[in-house]
Write a protein that holds these residues in place. Structure first.
Motif, PDB file in Angstrom:
ATOM      1  N   PHE A   1      -0.530  -8.337   3.742  1.00 56.72           N
ATOM      2  CA  PHE A   1      -1.400  -7.161   3.820  1.00 56.72           C
ATOM      3  C   PHE A   1      -0.662  -5.917   3.311  1.00 56.72           C
ATOM      4  O   PHE A   1       0.571  -5.869   3.296  1.00 56.72           O
ATOM      5  N   GLU A   2      -1.451  -4.927   2.919  1.00 58.35           N
ATOM      6  CA  GLU A   2      -0.924  -3.591   2.683  1.00 58.35           C
ATOM      7  C   GLU A   2      -1.539  -2.676   3.728  1.00 58.35           C
ATOM      8  O   GLU A   2      -2.747  -2.443   3.734  1.00 58.35           O
ATOM      9  N   PHE A   3      -0.676  -2.186   4.642  1.00 62.53           N
ATOM     10  CA  PHE A   3      -1.124  -1.256   5.677  1.00 62.53           C
ATOM     11  C   PHE A   3      -0.905   0.173   5.188  1.00 62.53           C
ATOM     12  O   PHE A   3       0.127   0.463   4.586  1.00 62.53           O
ATOM     13  N   PRO A   4      -1.817   1.092   5.483  1.00 60.59           N
ATOM     14  CA  PRO A   4      -1.511   2.500   5.189  1.00 60.59           C
ATOM     15  C   PRO A   4      -0.362   2.965   6.071  1.00 60.59           C
ATOM     16  O   PRO A   4      -0.294   2.620   7.252  1.00 60.59           O
ATOM     17  N   GLU A   5       0.584   3.733   5.476  1.00 54.30           N
ATOM     18  CA  GLU A   5       1.734   4.227   6.239  1.00 54.30           C
ATOM     19  C   GLU A   5       1.316   5.442   7.060  1.00 54.30           C
ATOM     20  O   GLU A   5       1.575   6.584   6.702  1.00 54.30           O
ATOM     21  N   LYS A   6       0.646   5.165   8.175  1.00 50.98           N
ATOM     22  CA  LYS A   6       0.229   6.251   9.064  1.00 50.98           C
ATOM     23  C   LYS A   6       0.198   5.716  10.486  1.00 50.98           C
ATOM     24  O   LYS A   6       0.026   4.508  10.702  1.00 50.98           O
ATOM     25  N   PRO A   7       0.379   6.601  11.481  1.00 48.90           N
ATOM     26  CA  PRO A   7       0.348   6.151  12.870  1.00 48.90           C
ATOM     27  C   PRO A   7      -0.975   5.464  13.186  1.00 48.90           C
ATOM     28  O   PRO A   7      -2.041   5.896  12.761  1.00 48.90           O
ATOM     29  N   GLY A   8      -0.867   4.369  13.919  1.00 52.97           N
ATOM     30  CA  GLY A   8      -2.080   3.672  14.343  1.00 52.97           C
ATOM     31  C   GLY A   8      -2.517   2.548  13.444  1.00 52.97           C
ATOM     32  O   GLY A   8      -3.419   1.783  13.804  1.00 52.97           O
ATOM     33  N   ALA A   9      -1.892   2.396  12.274  1.00 53.22           N
ATOM     34  CA  ALA A   9      -2.326   1.348  11.344  1.00 53.22           C
ATOM     35  C   ALA A   9      -2.115  -0.045  11.940  1.00 53.22           C
ATOM     36  O   ALA A   9      -2.974  -0.928  11.821  1.00 53.22           O
ATOM     37  N   LEU A  10      -0.976  -0.244  12.599  1.00 55.95           N
ATOM     38  CA  LEU A  10      -0.685  -1.543  13.194  1.00 55.95           C
ATOM     39  C   LEU A  10      -1.627  -1.818  14.373  1.00 55.95           C
ATOM     40  O   LEU A  10      -2.182  -2.919  14.489  1.00 55.95           O
ATOM     41  N   MET A  11      -1.825  -0.819  15.247  1.00 56.15           N
ATOM     42  CA  MET A  11      -2.717  -1.028  16.386  1.00 56.15           C
ATOM     43  C   MET A  11      -4.144  -1.286  15.911  1.00 56.15           C
ATOM     44  O   MET A  11      -4.874  -2.091  16.515  1.00 56.15           O
ATOM     45  N   ASN A  12      -4.553  -0.641  14.841  1.00 58.84           N
ATOM     46  CA  ASN A  12      -5.886  -0.895  14.283  1.00 58.84           C
ATOM     47  C   ASN A  12      -6.024  -2.350  13.864  1.00 58.84           C
ATOM     48  O   ASN A  12      -7.055  -2.996  14.083  1.00 58.84           O
TER      49      ASN A  12
END
Length: 503
Positions: free
Chosen positions: A427-438
């Motif tokens: 995956f490519e996650f956006p580098e911002k807080p909450g991306a992993l929890m989302n």
């Protein structure tokens, strides 16, 4: 015979090749430390190092007949280029003996200056002994990299420029130390002109020849030296330099590789220049000194002594800079191997930025994960250990564990035959807080995460590899999850690399 180094420095002949480098304020580092940090930009010399000062001054004081015969030195780095450029300027022969292991980029840089390169031996010691033989057999004059009064005086012109450019109060001047020529020259001049200014030498943790020598009151020979800060990796300091350092230097500091990497990043953020590890030693020492003494409102100078960086080291430096600045901590955490445990662990970390996550399914009872977390201080790292431990998650802080930082973070994993119905997606996650929890909240189903690897690469998005145990009957729900997630993804379940090493 006592040498008047102040007079010798003031009459040094360096400016035919060297330039009077600037003394630049480092605004970001100054603001962070609460002190004015000035950087003496020797990385801006024609050969990207201070070494040409001493080399040229030595050669400029040779008799004409000696110059006609030529000069020789042993070096795999900055001194070689300094001698080569000086010889080119003077129109004399220069022979540079370099170890056979010297990278081609350095060999070619010396040849480009018109010098003759002789490759000999596997180490600097081999090259040095061979150079001494050639000196005798060919009637050449040896130009020592540091243990020569004319070389020391040439390097001392740096101190003369610093005091000219900043006549106001200076708390301390910091210099990197290899053989001691730079430190000796700067200290001799400053103590003659402005004795109230402290002069502090900085060595790499695994190359402490000057520190050990001062402690024992005599020159010591190190059995081996670390090569990360190769420009300052010397097994024994010089006789002349040791005597001057004993007399004039106030203190020695020793810094580790992580601190050097952090200093390289500090200089880059303020100047957009990349120092070599030895070139950043002074900055690393300055930062350590400010922390140790709790200084505020002082003016301090660090000599940026060189910028001949090997490009292939940049990855390591970027990896370790945050650890060196104590802005990242890495942990080993044990969590239950049950669905939802990973999500619960992430909640305990709160809004902290996860910089790295390595995990591979091992058994049905416990999961051991390797995690990096952005922190503000070592105290915050200790708080994380305490918080996780209180929730029944045993945690070990690995931030000072060299083996873990250098190797383990890349080796977490292996085959997991018990991970049934495993699918692997990139995956490519956006580098911002909450991306992993989302991501975790979107899963919905209790699919067990059996593999997870993530590392913050400083880009706009994070690259993540995830393994999940998805029963065949959940295929439709899993596809729905992927569609609703909204992150770019690639199915890697049939990737031969996964099948060979992880499946």
């Amino acid at each position: 015979m006592t040498i008047n180094y102040r007079e010798k420095i003031e009459h040094s002949k360096v400016y035919a090749v060297a330039k009077h480098t600037s003394l630049d304020v480092m605004p970001n580092l100054s603001a962070r430390l609460g002190n004015q940090v000035l950087l003496k930009r020797e990385d801006m010399q024609p050969v990207f190092s201070f070494k040409l000062r001493g080399a040229y001054n030595k050669m400029a004081h040779l008799p004409q007949e000696a110059l006609q015969r030529g000069v020789i030195c042993a070096s795999a780095g900055n001194h070689a280029q300094g001698v080569a450029l000086s010889a080119q300027k003077m129109g004399c022969r220069a022979v540079i003996v370099m170890p056979t292991t010297t990278p081609a980029i350095k060999v070619n840089a010396v040849k480009a200056r018109g010098a003759e390169v002789v490759l000999f031996g596997d180490s600097y010691s081999d090259a040095y002994l061979h150079a001494l033989k050639l000196e005798r057999s060919e009637g050449l004059t040896f130009v020592h990299p540091y243990d020569d009064p004319d070389v020391i005086a040439g390097q001392g012109t740096i101190a003369m420029e610093v005091l000219q450019d900043h006549p106001g109060p200076i708390e301390a001047v910091f210099c990197c130390v290899g053989g001691g020529g730079l430190l000796a020259g700067i200290a001799a001049y400053i103590k003659a002109v402005r004795p109230e200014i402290k002069v502090i030498g900085v060595e790499a943790k695994d190359a402490e020849a000057m520190t050990d020598s001062l402690r024992k009151g005599e020159r010591v020979m190190l059995e081996q030296v670390g090569l990360f800060a190769d420009g300052a990796a010397v097994k024994q300091v010089g006789e002349h330099t040791f005597a001057l350092v004993q007399q004039y230097v106030d203190e020695m500091l020793v810094v580790d590789n992580d601190a050097i990497c952090a200093a390289i990043k500090d200089v880059f953020e303020d100047t957009r220049s990349i120092l070599e590890p030895a070139g950043a030693l002074a900055v690393a020492g300055l930062k350590a000194y400010v922390t140790q003494h709790g200084l505020q409102g002082k003016t301090m100078v660090a000599v940026a002594s060189g910028a001949n960086m090997n490009f292939d080291r940049l990855r390591f430096i970027a990896e370790r800079a945050e650890l060196g600045e104590h802005r990242e901590a890495v942990f080993a955490v044990t969590i239950p191997e049950t669905p939802g445990a990973f999500k619960a662990f992430c909640r305990l970390l709160g809004n902290r930025n996860i910089t790295e996550f390595n995990y591979r399914f091992a058994d049905h009872k416990q999961a051991h994960i390797f995690v990096g977390v952005a922190v503000q201080s070592p105290a915050e790292a200790a708080t994380i250990v305490k918080t996780l431990g209180a929730e029944g998650l045993p945690t070990i802080d690995l931030s000072d564990n060299e083996m873990a930082k250098l190797h383990l973070r890349h080796l977490v994993g292996g085959h997991a035959p018990q991970a049934q119905n495993e699918v692997v997606y990139r995956f490519e996650f956006p580098e911002k807080p909450g991306a992993l929890m989302n991501f975790l909240e979107s899963m919905g189903h209790n699919w067990n995460i059996s593999l997870f690897h993530y590392r913050n690469h400083g880009a706009d998005f994070g690259r993540v590899l995830v393994g999940m145990q998805v029963p065949p009957e959940d295929k439709t729900a899993f596809e729905r999850f992927l569609k609703q997630l909204g992150y770019p993804f690639w199915d890697e379940s049939q990737n031969p690399a996964y099948r060979l090493f992880l499946g």
